[in-house]
Design an enzyme around this catalytic site. Structure first.
Site, short mmCIF file in Angstrom:
data_model
loop_
_atom_site.label_atom_id
_atom_site.label_comp_id
_atom_site.label_asym_id
_atom_site.label_seq_id
_atom_site.Cartn_x
_atom_site.Cartn_y
_atom_site.Cartn_z
N GLU A 275 0.82 -1.21 0.00
CA GLU A 275 0.00 0.00 0.00
C GLU A 275 0.85 1.26 0.00
OE1 GLU A 275 -0.84 -2.66 1.72
OE2 GLU A 275 -2.65 -3.10 0.58
N HIS B 73 -12.15 -5.70 7.68
CA HIS B 73 -12.81 -5.44 6.41
C HIS B 73 -14.02 -4.56 6.61
CE1 HIS B 73 -10.40 -9.00 5.66
NE2 HIS B 73 -10.45 -8.73 4.39
#
Lengths: 340, 394
Positions: free
Chosen positions: B128, B198
């Site tokens: 990321e 999530h």
């Protein structure tokens, strides 16, 4: 000027020098072990290195006078790196570096007065006085960056560069100390040029401007041919401490610094080469020294006298082209308009 | 006893949520045999087999014909449409991230690589900080970078790049350089089964950072217009997409590009007694709370979708509170340090004398987002309704 012209006719046009062989990692070819230096190039490199040296020493002086505040990471001792590098690439190539950036800012084209004015935080500075020592930018030069986040990122970058065959030279200016820790104590492997693993690397004598130039040309040619990235470790040395708050002698001896200064100083090396091979005279180089000193003095004058950026500038350029909004100042009754 | 379900073509489907429910429902869309949305077992008293039902009902907006022909799209399709428009209009635009090439784990980039080529839609390694760092480099060089972070929960390795590099680039270089061409997209918010990693809503972490913009849409029509505005905007933007709405939200969305302005909150429903503010999925929850309040308490609620978290539309919210005198803010993210605290603080500064009751914040608890306790954790309509009642009776 007339005297110099007369004398110039007696000098050699160029000379060839043996340079130190570079260690290579995962490469079949190597950079050449001889380099040709013309008189013109020699004088140019000398002047630029001397300018960087004097600029850094002036910055040191201004810092001790508290005219420069904040952070200041000085580059003296490492001049051959930025000068040799610039000599090996084109002005249209892109350069980005970490916080020890003053040398590169100069070689990438910014005048000394703008650099010093940026250090003193004045509006004549290259980032309008808002960036300071670490955040200097110029055309095709992206600073000047702090490195707190850059831990481990380098390996992810190596991965992406190798995967996509990006034409990128990763340079490690190994000045033997990371802040206050010697490389032997900080790194499991001090062969930094090998740390790119699947990326080929070369280890270069960073105190010799010709060595750096030839290695850079070699690396640039490799990258431009589409073969992918390369790593270049420049073995160099910094005379000052890590930053102005570091005396630089608590983790190394004064004798060590003296030894490097007397044996491997990059400016001295170039000067000896040029004089011994009849490329220039000592007087000529002394004249250059005087010129450089004057330029630095003038720049320091400008940097000290230039006004600070106006307080309204505090809120500017946070966002782009917004309708001007208000940025709160040090207390709730002070508001700055943010303009972009 | 089965409760009647109202189902009509292309309108909203209502599903009764609740843990203790005697009725069993089956719903059909348009009479089609394949149109079951939420399937519930018809065996009586079989709670164990019940599938989790959403805590909200999606309210589509009426079709907007101002921008030309529209097409029925769900949220991920509206995102694809926006990206398609961007890549078509701007030859420098590139889309990259993990797994975007085959279409993305939420199908947001389906078909784009085939249409625009592998140089413009490509995968990155699993990194990321590399995705955002690379995006910053692309944007600094003048191209349009649309980076995808696969889940907002994974944005934290890129936090340094976003906060220390992207947000400050223009400022620290005195406007010499900028990475305004960068837009970061990430799926956001609770999804029913997401658990700790999530389901997160990290907008509050970034709200503390001047230099970036943060946007959260509530519906497909909003998403396309806001995403296109983010991509156009010359500042680095983070666009959070409520993942629970990817399939559940369906609306008529214009095919051509259109832009919804950033930093403008929208008053969805005018009211006079209390102001309700939310963003993303939670807007649909407070809409339902507003109708519950009207039915059961006779209270008139003004419902505001904040849309842009940073810089947020202070004027619209304060004007509304000056009118109603009561404010409730609701978000899924934990209470402490959540963005509701910023809104609350500013509103009490600006509208102190207008307030009839303390500002109420109905948010997630100060715990990591739980797996098994999700239904208890999220600020559902009952918690919001309860807080509203307390405010009215203050």
């Amino acid at each position: 000027a007339g005297r110099v012209l007369l004398a110039a006719r007696n000098f050699a046009n160029d000379a060839s020098f043996d340079i130190k062989k570079c260690d290579v990692h995962r490469l079949e070819d190597e950079p050449p072990t001889t380099a040709v230096l013309t008189r013109e190039e020699g004088l140019k490199y000398y002047k630029i290195m001397q300018t960087v040296r004097r600029m850094e020493l002036k910055a040191d002086q201004l810092y001790k006078q508290k005219i420069i505040r904040g952070f200041c990471h000085l580059y003296d001792g490492q001049e051959a790196c930025c000068v040799g590098l610039e000599a090996g690439i084109n002005p249209t190539d892109h350069v980005i570096t970490a916080y020890r950036a003053h040398g590169f800012t100069y070689t990438r084209g910014l005048p000394v007065r703008e650099i010093l004015a940026e250090l003193t935080g004045r509006r004549g500075g290259c980032a309008k006085g808002k960036g300071g020592s670490m955040h200097m930018y110029a055309k095709n030069f992206y600073g000047g960056n702090g490195i707190v986040g850059a831990q481990g990122q380098i390996f992810e970058t190596y991965n992406m560069a190798a995967l996509w065959k990006l034409p990128c030279i990763f340079i490690c200016e190994n000045n033997r100390y990371g802040m206050g820790t010697s490389v032997e104590r900080a790194a499991a492997s001090t062969d930094y040029y090998k740390r790119g693993d699947f990326i080929p690397g070369i280890r270069v004598d960073g105190m010799d401007v010709l060595c750096v130039r030839e290695a850079t040309k070699f690396a640039a040619a490799y990258c431009r041919s589409g073969k992918g990235p390369m790593l270049m470790e420049l073995q160099t040395y910094r005379y000052h401490g890590h930053s102005m708050s570091d005396p630089g002698v608590s983790y190394r001896t004064r004798e060590e610094i003296q030894e490097v200064r007397s044996k491997s100083d990059p400016i001295m090396l170039l000067k000896d080469r040029m004089v011994n091979n009849n490329l220039a005279s000592i007087e000529e180089l002394k004249e250059i020294d005087v010129e450089v000193r004057k330029e630095i003095e003038d720049a320091a004058q400008f940097a000290t006298a230039d006004p600070e950026p106006p307080l309204e500038e505090l809120g500017n350029h946070i966002y782009c082209r917004e309708p001007p909004f208000e940025v709160r100042g040090a207390n709730q009754w002070i508001k700055y308009k943010s303009v972009s | 006893m089965a409760a009647a379900v109202v189902a009509s073509t292309a309108r909203w489907v209502r599903v009764r949520a609740g843990v203790v429910e005697a009725a069993r429902l089956r719903c059909q869309l348009g009479g089609s045999r394949f149109g079951r949305l939420f399937l519930l077992p018809s065996a009586a008293g079989d709670v164990a087999q019940r599938r989790h039902v959403a805590h909200f009902t999606f309210h589509p907006d009426p079709e907007n014909r101002k921008y030309g022909q529209t097409q029925k799209m769900n949220l991920f399709q509206s995102i694809t449409s926006a990206l398609d428009n961007s890549l078509a209009k701007d030859p420098t635009a590139v889309i990259f991230g993990e797994d975007v090439a085959f279409g993305g784990v939420f199908r947001c980039t389906v078909g784009l690589r085939d249409k625009y080529g592998k140089d413009r839609v490509f995968n990155t390694p699993l990194c990321e900080q590399g995705i955002v760092g690379f995006g910053i480099g692309v944007a600094v060089n003048g191209a349009t970078a649309i980076a995808e972070i696969q889940f907002a929960d994974y944005i934290f390795p890129a936090f340094d790049q976003i906060v220390n590099e992207a947000a400050k680039y223009r400022y620290r270089s005195g406007d010499l350089f900028n990475c305004g061409g960068l837009t970061i997209r990430a799926p956001w918010g609770c999804v029913g089964h997401g658990a700790l990693y999530h389901s997160q809503c990290p907008e509050a972490f970034f709200a503390h950072c001047p230099g970036i913009k943060i946007v959260v849409p509530r519906s497909p029509f909003q998403a396309k217009g806001l995403l296109l505005s983010c991509i156009e905007d010359k500042n680095p933007c983070i666009f959070f997409e409520p993942k629970i709405l990817y399939r559940a939200a369906v609306e008529q969305v214009p095919v051509e590009p259109y832009y919804i302005p950033l930093s403008q909150a929208e008053v969805l429903q005018e009211g006079s007694d209390v102001t309700l503010v939310a963003w993303g999925t939670q807007v649909h929850v407070i809409r339902e709370v507003a109708s519950m309040a009207r039915e059961k308490l006779g209270v008139s609620c003004e419902v505001i979708d904040l849309k842009t978290i940073l810089p947020w539309d202070i004027d619209t919210v304060c004007k509304s509170v000056a009118k109603t005198g009561r404010l409730m803010i609701s978000h899924e993210a934990p209470l402490t340090g959540g963005f509701a605290s910023e809104i609350s603080s500013t509103v009490q500064e600006e509208c102190f004398l207008n307030l009839e009751a303390p500002i109420s914040r109905v948010c997630g608890y100060d715990t990591p987002f739980p797996h098994i306790f999700e239904t208890f954790y999220i600020p559902d309509k009952w918690k919001c309704y309860d807080a509203l009642r307390k405010m009215i009776n203050y």
